[in-house]
Scaffold this motif. Sequence first.
Motif, PDB file in Angstrom:
ATOM      1  N   VAL A 447     -31.673  20.020  13.702  1.00 53.54           N
ATOM      2  CA  VAL A 447     -30.424  19.257  13.645  1.00 53.54           C
ATOM      3  C   VAL A 447     -29.238  20.193  13.815  1.00 53.54           C
ATOM      4  O   VAL A 447     -29.188  21.282  13.225  1.00 53.54           O
ATOM      5  N   ARG A 448     -28.274  19.763  14.628  1.00 57.62           N
ATOM      6  CA  ARG A 448     -27.042  20.523  14.809  1.00 57.62           C
ATOM      7  C   ARG A 448     -26.099  20.280  13.630  1.00 57.62           C
ATOM      8  O   ARG A 448     -25.970  19.143  13.140  1.00 57.62           O
ATOM      9  N   ILE A 449     -25.421  21.317  13.187  1.00 56.17           N
ATOM     10  CA  ILE A 449     -24.469  21.243  12.079  1.00 56.17           C
ATOM     11  C   ILE A 449     -23.073  21.516  12.631  1.00 56.17           C
ATOM     12  O   ILE A 449     -22.889  22.429  13.446  1.00 56.17           O
ATOM     13  N   GLY A 450     -22.096  20.730  12.183  1.00 51.68           N
ATOM     14  CA  GLY A 450     -20.717  20.948  12.600  1.00 51.68           C
ATOM     15  C   GLY A 450     -19.764  20.861  11.433  1.00 51.68           C
ATOM     16  O   GLY A 450     -19.958  20.048  10.517  1.00 51.68           O
ATOM     17  N   TRP A 451     -18.754  21.708  11.438  1.00 52.94           N
ATOM     18  CA  TRP A 451     -17.698  21.696  10.427  1.00 52.94           C
ATOM     19  C   TRP A 451     -16.384  21.352  11.109  1.00 52.94           C
ATOM     20  O   TRP A 451     -16.009  21.984  12.110  1.00 52.94           O
ATOM     21  N   GLY A 452     -15.703  20.376  10.558  1.00 54.01           N
ATOM     22  CA  GLY A 452     -14.422  19.974  11.115  1.00 54.01           C
ATOM     23  C   GLY A 452     -13.401  19.740  10.026  1.00 54.01           C
ATOM     24  O   GLY A 452     -13.753  19.560   8.851  1.00 54.01           O
ATOM     25  N   MET A 453     -12.122  19.748  10.408  1.00 56.63           N
ATOM     26  CA  MET A 453     -11.069  19.499   9.435  1.00 56.63           C
ATOM     27  C   MET A 453      -9.935  18.748  10.108  1.00 56.63           C
ATOM     28  O   MET A 453      -9.842  18.684  11.342  1.00 56.63           O
ATOM     29  N   ALA A 454      -9.079  18.171   9.296  1.00 52.30           N
ATOM     30  CA  ALA A 454      -7.901  17.459   9.792  1.00 52.30           C
ATOM     31  C   ALA A 454      -6.899  17.347   8.657  1.00 52.30           C
ATOM     32  O   ALA A 454      -7.241  17.427   7.473  1.00 52.30           O
ATOM     33  N   THR A 455      -5.651  17.145   9.041  1.00 56.74           N
ATOM     34  CA  THR A 455      -4.570  16.941   8.072  1.00 56.74           C
ATOM     35  C   THR A 455      -4.439  15.461   7.768  1.00 56.74           C
ATOM     36  O   THR A 455      -4.632  14.605   8.633  1.00 56.74           O
ATOM     37  N   ALA A 456      -4.106  15.151   6.535  1.00 54.16           N
ATOM     38  CA  ALA A 456      -3.816  13.778   6.109  1.00 54.16           C
ATOM     39  C   ALA A 456      -2.348  13.698   5.709  1.00 54.16           C
ATOM     40  O   ALA A 456      -1.796  14.651   5.147  1.00 54.16           O
ATOM     41  N   THR A 457      -1.736  12.566   5.992  1.00 55.07           N
ATOM     42  CA  THR A 457      -0.361  12.353   5.533  1.00 55.07           C
ATOM     43  C   THR A 457      -0.079  10.865   5.468  1.00 55.07           C
ATOM     44  O   THR A 457      -0.669  10.077   6.212  1.00 55.07           O
ATOM     45  N   TYR A 458       0.786  10.481   4.539  1.00 55.90           N
ATOM     46  CA  TYR A 458       1.228   9.100   4.432  1.00 55.90           C
ATOM     47  C   TYR A 458       2.533   9.083   3.646  1.00 55.90           C
ATOM     48  O   TYR A 458       2.715   9.879   2.730  1.00 55.90           O
ATOM     49  N   PRO A 459       3.478   8.175   3.995  1.00 55.42           N
ATOM     50  CA  PRO A 459       4.780   8.182   3.314  1.00 55.42           C
ATOM     51  C   PRO A 459       4.682   7.864   1.829  1.00 55.42           C
ATOM     52  O   PRO A 459       3.824   7.104   1.390  1.00 55.42           O
ATOM     53  N   GLY A 460       5.588   8.461   1.071  1.00 56.07           N
ATOM     54  CA  GLY A 460       5.793   8.049  -0.309  1.00 56.07           C
ATOM     55  C   GLY A 460       6.903   7.016  -0.323  1.00 56.07           C
ATOM     56  O   GLY A 460       8.031   7.305   0.077  1.00 56.07           O
ATOM     57  N   ARG A 461       6.592   5.806  -0.763  1.00 60.13           N
ATOM     58  CA  ARG A 461       7.565   4.711  -0.698  1.00 60.13           C
ATOM     59  C   ARG A 461       7.801   4.116  -2.073  1.00 60.13           C
ATOM     60  O   ARG A 461       6.931   4.132  -2.938  1.00 60.13           O
ATOM     61  N   ARG A 462       9.000   3.577  -2.225  1.00 56.12           N
ATOM     62  CA  ARG A 462       9.340   2.881  -3.464  1.00 56.12           C
ATOM     63  C   ARG A 462      10.363   1.800  -3.136  1.00 56.12           C
ATOM     64  O   ARG A 462      11.347   2.055  -2.454  1.00 56.12           O
ATOM     65  N   MET A 463      10.115   0.585  -3.620  1.00 58.09           N
ATOM     66  CA  MET A 463      11.003  -0.549  -3.405  1.00 58.09           C
ATOM     67  C   MET A 463      11.443  -1.116  -4.752  1.00 58.09           C
ATOM     68  O   MET A 463      10.884  -0.761  -5.794  1.00 58.09           O
ATOM     69  N   PRO A 464      12.438  -2.004  -4.761  1.00 53.54           N
ATOM     70  CA  PRO A 464      12.845  -2.629  -6.030  1.00 53.54           C
ATOM     71  C   PRO A 464      11.718  -3.478  -6.612  1.00 53.54           C
ATOM     72  O   PRO A 464      10.902  -4.049  -5.894  1.00 53.54           O
ATOM     73  N   ALA A 465      11.692  -3.574  -7.932  1.00 54.18           N
ATOM     74  CA  ALA A 465      10.697  -4.400  -8.629  1.00 54.18           C
ATOM     75  C   ALA A 465      11.223  -4.726 -10.014  1.00 54.18           C
ATOM     76  O   ALA A 465      12.098  -4.032 -10.552  1.00 54.18           O
ATOM     77  N   GLY A 466      10.667  -5.773 -10.587  1.00 52.47           N
ATOM     78  CA  GLY A 466      11.049  -6.176 -11.937  1.00 52.47           C
ATOM     79  C   GLY A 466       9.877  -6.145 -12.888  1.00 52.47           C
ATOM     80  O   GLY A 466       8.715  -6.143 -12.481  1.00 52.47           O
ATOM     81  N   CYS A 467      10.180  -6.133 -14.181  1.00 49.12           N
ATOM     82  CA  CYS A 467       9.145  -6.155 -15.217  1.00 49.12           C
ATOM     83  C   CYS A 467       9.668  -6.937 -16.421  1.00 49.12           C
ATOM     84  O   CYS A 467      10.798  -6.702 -16.874  1.00 49.12           O
ATOM     85  N   ARG A 468       8.842  -7.847 -16.920  1.00 47.63           N
ATOM     86  CA  ARG A 468       9.171  -8.609 -18.117  1.00 47.63           C
ATOM     87  C   ARG A 468       8.408  -8.023 -19.300  1.00 47.63           C
ATOM     88  O   ARG A 468       7.266  -7.604 -19.166  1.00 47.63           O
ATOM     89  N   VAL A 469       9.062  -8.024 -20.467  1.00 46.50           N
ATOM     90  CA  VAL A 469       8.434  -7.544 -21.700  1.00 46.50           C
ATOM     91  C   VAL A 469       8.500  -8.636 -22.755  1.00 46.50           C
ATOM     92  O   VAL A 469       9.554  -9.257 -22.947  1.00 46.50           O
ATOM     93  N   ARG A 470       7.369  -8.867 -23.399  1.00 47.44           N
ATOM     94  CA  ARG A 470       7.320  -9.795 -24.533  1.00 47.44           C
ATOM     95  C   ARG A 470       6.555  -9.135 -25.669  1.00 47.44           C
ATOM     96  O   ARG A 470       5.537  -8.480 -25.446  1.00 47.44           O
ATOM     97  N   THR A 471       7.037  -9.327 -26.889  1.00 49.57           N
ATOM     98  CA  THR A 471       6.425  -8.705 -28.064  1.00 49.57           C
ATOM     99  C   THR A 471       6.035  -9.787 -29.051  1.00 49.57           C
ATOM    100  O   THR A 471       6.819 -10.710 -29.315  1.00 49.57           O
ATOM    101  N   ASP A 472       4.815  -9.716 -29.573  1.00 52.87           N
ATOM    102  CA  ASP A 472       4.412 -10.724 -30.567  1.00 52.87           C
ATOM    103  C   ASP A 472       4.200 -10.075 -31.928  1.00 52.87           C
ATOM    104  O   ASP A 472       4.177  -8.843 -32.068  1.00 52.87           O
TER     105      ASP A 472
END
Length: 760
Positions: A447-472
């Motif tokens: 069997v033939r063996i091969g080694w390969g590599m590559a770069t990975a990248t993806y944007p870091g994103r952030r959008m507006p959002a809301g959160c509700r809090v309730r305490t009991d």
Amino acid sequence: MTTATDDAGRSVNRVEGRQKVTGAAQYAADTVIAGVTHATIVQSEIPHGVVTRESLELSAARASSAPGVLTVLTPLNCPPLHAPPHDLTYDLPLERRPPLSDLTVQHVGQHMAVVVADTLEHAVFAASLFELAYETLPAQLSASEVLEQPVPPDEKGGQICHGSYRPDHFVKLDEEKLQDRRGAKDEPLGATRVSARYTTPENAHYPIELSSTLTHWDGDVLTVHDSTRWITGERTALAAYLGLAEENVRILAPLVGGAFGSKSFLWMHVALCAVAAREVQRPVKLVLTRNQMFSSTGHRPRTEQHLSLVADEDARIVSTEQHTLTETSTVAHFCEPVGLSARFLYESPRLVTSHTVARINTPTPCFMRGPGEAPGLFALEVAMDELAYAADVDPLELRLRNDPDVDQASGRAWSGKHLRECYQQGAERFGWRERPMAPRSLTRGDVRIGWGMATATYPGRRMPAGCRVRTDATGTVGFASATHEVGNGVRTVMTQVAAESAGLLLEQVTFDSGDSLFPDAPYSGASQTTATVGSAVYQAALEWRSRFLDLLVEQSESPFFGMNPAALTVSAGRVCAVDGPAESVADCLRSLPLEGLTFTVTSSGAAADGPVSQSFGAHFCEVEVDEAIGRASVVRWVAVMDCGRVLNPKLARNQVMGGITFGVGMALLEQVPYDRHTAQLIGEYYLPTHADRPEFDIGFVDVPDYALDPMGVRGIGEIGTCGVPAAISNAIFHATGKRLRDLPITLENLMAPFDEEGSR
């Protein structure tokens, strides 16, 4: 003074894990409503034409007389739906033409009728009675046909469009330019130049959970239980199609069983299910079949990429060009943004990228895991490997030489970039220094063996959002947001963030999602949910702790009455004063007015003028190629990722392993098989299984990125896939000497004879 526990940063099990493994988890199709009826879709069988009125009338009459049938909706009797507004369709894959609005057919699998019956079996039988006849029209089934043939006029005021176009930007992200250039007009001469054509096929999302919808009306108020990861957007779009006020639409999606992009937008079967429920005045459930999902819930479109790299005598890139031809439907916009990474990933004084989109007779495509980056980095990273061999430079060394210090597309600094550490740590863990440069140098038996590599990248994103809090009064603090649990552990990580930031124990915190009545959150995609919703949860938890301490020192019966809140700490569910009393949070809450601990906060998006947030990583893989039978197997994988702070290492590793497995399928197996003359599905869609899983070694640089969000996180969901197909292709070249530029890499590719360039 206040402190937090260290719940974030720990490998915590999924909070809904026990429900899932015991079968107690509830998905859209599991919803039980009294009096529910069942719907099924009748689909077109040709790619382009007009269904005859007579065949539609006769088919509908046969179906209507079948046992248990309550109604049959066709273009001849369906209550008219509204076309959505321009801002929902001009750069999003929402269909401009409402379903069942005319007799034309724009693709195989277009919805032609909805049958509603008292049982699913009755609905399916009645639908089988449809026998549609068509006046066929010439179909354009590939981008090349669109570019080579005359452009027909648009129809229905632009709801149906033909020809090709060049979009300016990717979805709502104006800064992510799809047509871009910098530097000299003409390509310069250089010591080394590589130029080639790369192709990727149509891919299907194929999640485990089928797309499922259950709708019911209460007067003018519509409730939709749907398998969606875009709750608030689906509410907006559905209200537009139905002509309703948004407050009259409620979307529920507590758990989603996988999506990979297929559930990121409103699809037409959901609108039809709502119309059907209004017609029969009863709840209606509609579950697409596996085959129907190929034509009804999006796909990754084909791409043809022409990429050229020019380097000087020191193997430093002086010019990059990446030109992409891709496809969308005639009724909606979508552009696979494959050239975005080339704009910044490697130092390149000259750059030209373009995207041309051809409108063909196909279902509407949409985002798929690693949209743009996954197919785009296949071309770019294979081209980088080709350039390394042309310049006689190690592929890793070539990338290190061309690693830029700033974002070349904007000229702004990175909020945090540790790609070099990813390269170095990954190479050390993999043993890259032992790799011989020459192809066909490594074997293991026959069997033939091969080694390969590559770069990975993806944007870091952030959008507006809301959160509700309730305490009991029991001491439980509940956080909620209209986000989604799609199997990636959102509920778990949000619980960790809330507990750490509020100073509570994990068991004192709950996090609910999947309801449009909760504060708004964007779609769960683009690797933004943790940064986006997490920022709102973080802000809400800090606000809760501040309010809690203020109330504590104001109550006369409190042991902390009259103290300075800044002198108190809240940690691990206990309140402590310096050199003073200590009390559990739960005991303190029993004497506090809890209405002050119920509130909603909204977190903003990322600053427009701040540094650029981008995640990076490095993939290294080993393949075995048995040339006698044309089999390639991925046996070992090392990946090191720079994704900001890692909140839950266990979930993060799982995400990356899943992404790599996804990329293995993209590289070696996946393509939607169509008859190129009829556009009908043929054959099978192959996916990787556990037998195809390599041995994983996953690491993280784990440096927080506080410029993007207060927790220092960036998304992990997409980046695991990005670069994977290229690393595999590069490894196969190293094993065999064959340069394969078309995905997927099949048995036929591997057994094809060499040409003069060593390519198939």
